[in-house]
Design an enzyme around this catalytic site. Structure first.
Site, PDB file in Angstrom:
ATOM      1  N   CYS A 226       0.833  -1.209   0.000  1.00 51.05           N
ATOM      2  CA  CYS A 226       0.000   0.000   0.000  1.00 51.05           C
ATOM      3  C   CYS A 226       0.870   1.262   0.000  1.00 51.05           C
ATOM      4  CB  CYS A 226      -0.919  -0.042   1.226  1.00 51.05           C
ATOM      5  SG  CYS A 226      -1.777   1.488   1.595  1.00 51.05           S
TER       6      CYS A 226
ATOM      7  N   CYS B 225       0.107   3.717   2.794  1.00 49.73           N
ATOM      8  CA  CYS B 225       0.576   3.152   4.068  1.00 49.73           C
ATOM      9  C   CYS B 225       2.081   3.404   4.230  1.00 49.73           C
ATOM     10  CB  CYS B 225       0.322   1.646   4.118  1.00 49.73           C
ATOM     11  SG  CYS B 225      -1.405   1.165   4.055  1.00 49.73           S
TER      12      CYS B 225
END
Length: 156
Positions: A74, A77
């Protein structure tokens, strides 16, 4: 239900050996160490936890626990990770800061119905009390966590 009055000791789970320590609230900021392994109870870094360790920290800590549900693939993230680490330095010892890799702990992600990442969730007494999806900078993470943990905004 936990009571966190000045007279009641707090239960703090050691980030190293997972022993539950009883600690007077007044000693939180005094760099306390674990009674079992003698290591610091607060590291100023997010803890990477999964499985039974994750559950123990969520359920047995008398302080609020902030969790970043994330995954290595991600992009948002990964971009939020340094901000989350900075937030950990500012939130501990009043809030325990944890990261949970949703790829490695799919059962826990499913249990908490994590639909998007990154997602921050704040827990008190084993229950989720607030959730926020999407990447944030360190200042916003700190402000959000302190607000939902019932802590004053100043000093964050």
């Amino acid at each position: 239900m936990n009571t966190t009055t000045a007279a009641a000791p707090l239960h703090i789970v050691c980030p190293h050996c997972d022993a539950v320590n009883r600690l007077p609230a007044a000693r939180l900021a005094a760099q306390p160490s674990c009674g079992k392994c003698q290591k610091d109870l607060f590291t100023g870094q997010p803890l990477d936890l999964a499985g039974a360790r994750f559950q123990k920290h969520i359920e047995r800590n008398d302080i609020a626990v902030l969790v970043d549900f994330w995954a290595p693939w991600c992009g948002p993230c990964r971009s939020m990770a340094p901000a989350y680490a900075q937030a950990a330095q500012r939130l501990e010892p009043l809030i325990r800061v944890i990261k949970l890799n949703t790829e490695e702990a799919q059962d826990i992600s499913a249990r908490y119905a994590i639909r998007s990442i990154p997602t921050l969730a704040l827990f008190r007494d084993g229950r989720e009390v607030a959730r926020q999806a999407g990447a944030m900078d360190a200042a916003n993470i700190v402000a959000w966590a302190r607000q939902h943990a019932g802590l004053p905004a100043a000093g964050g």
